[in-house]
Design a protein around this motif. Sequence first.
Motif, mmCIF file in Angstrom:
data_model
loop_
_atom_site.group_PDB
_atom_site.id
_atom_site.type_symbol
_atom_site.label_atom_id
_atom_site.label_comp_id
_atom_site.label_asym_id
_atom_site.label_seq_id
_atom_site.Cartn_x
_atom_site.Cartn_y
_atom_site.Cartn_z
ATOM 1 N N SER A 117 0.853 -1.195 0.000
ATOM 2 C CA SER A 117 0.000 0.000 0.000
ATOM 3 C C SER A 117 0.882 1.236 0.000
ATOM 4 N N SER A 119 0.434 5.747 0.238
ATOM 5 C CA SER A 119 -0.410 6.943 0.294
ATOM 6 C C SER A 119 0.433 8.150 0.660
ATOM 7 N N ALA A 191 1.922 -0.559 -5.702
ATOM 8 C CA ALA A 191 1.073 0.535 -5.237
ATOM 9 C C ALA A 191 1.829 1.847 -5.444
#
Length: 290
Positions: A117, A119, A191
Motif C-alpha cells: 500500500s 499513500s 502501489a
Amino acid sequence: NVTSGSCGTVSSVSVMITVYGNLTAGTVGTAQTICYNTTPSGLTQLTAPAGGTGTYSYQWQSSADNVTFNNIAGATSSTYSPGALTATTYYRRNVTSGSCGTVSSVSVMITVNLPPSASVTQSSPTNICQNGTAYVTGATATNGTILWTHNGSGTISGGTTLSPTYTAVPGDGGKTVTLTMTVSNNPCPQATAYYTINVSSMDDVPITIGPAMAPICIGGTSAPLGVSIGGGAITVIWSDGGIGGIFAQTASDLNATWMPPVMFSGTATLTLTVTNSCGSNFSSKTISVQ
C-alpha cells in the motif's frame, strides 16, 4: 525337512518370504511465492514413489509451521491443486504401500506476500524556488520496498524512505514536478502515490518595459516610465546607474517619472529591478537628456 529313523527324511512344502524394496515417497513441488488471496500453481509429481509393494495410495497434508501437518479432505491423488491462500502454507504428500507403511515427501512451501500500500497526505502542492529543496511529509507505505522517482530535472535524496527530499534546478523553474512513490512486493501489483511540487523562478515575474522614452530637455521631467510586471513580485525599485536623478512619485512606482540632476545631459539608462522570494530580475530603458 523331517527325518524319522529308518523311515527316512521328507520335506515340507516351501514357504516364500517376499522382501519389498525400501519405500520412498518421491518428490512434489515446487516452492512458489504468490500474492494474498490468489491461487498457486498445482503441486505436481516430480518423481514417483518407489519400493514397497508397487501399489500406492496418497494423502496430502498442509501445515502453517512445517511442524504440525493435517490431512486435507479429499486430497488423495498423486497431485494436488490448492485453492486461494491468505497465509504462507507448507504441503507434503504421504505415500502408503501395503505393509510397508507410510512415508512423507519433503514439504513444499508456498509463500504468501501481502499486497503493498502507498499513500501521501498533501493538502496542496509544495511551493519552492528553483535551486530550492522540498521535504516530503505525509507519506505512508506497508508491505513492500519503496522507490521514489520524479519527472523533473533535479535530484532526489532518500529515495527509498518515507521522507525523501527533492532539490530543484533552474530547469524546473515555472514547472510542476511530480514525485511518485512506488511500493513493490512481488508478485503483487505495485502501489503508487504522488507528491506535487510547484517550482517558481524569476521567469514567473515577466517585465514589460513599455515603449521607448521621448527625449527631455535639461532640467526637464520624463513622461511616466510605463512599465508593467506579471506574477508575484514582492518589491520593485528604479535606479539610474548612479546619475543621481529623482524618481517621483517614488522609485518603487512602476509609472514613476524621472528628473535628471541639474545640468545633466546625455543618455541615461533607467533600470527596474524586481524581486520575489526566488531572486531578482531586471530590465532597462534609456532616455536622452538634451
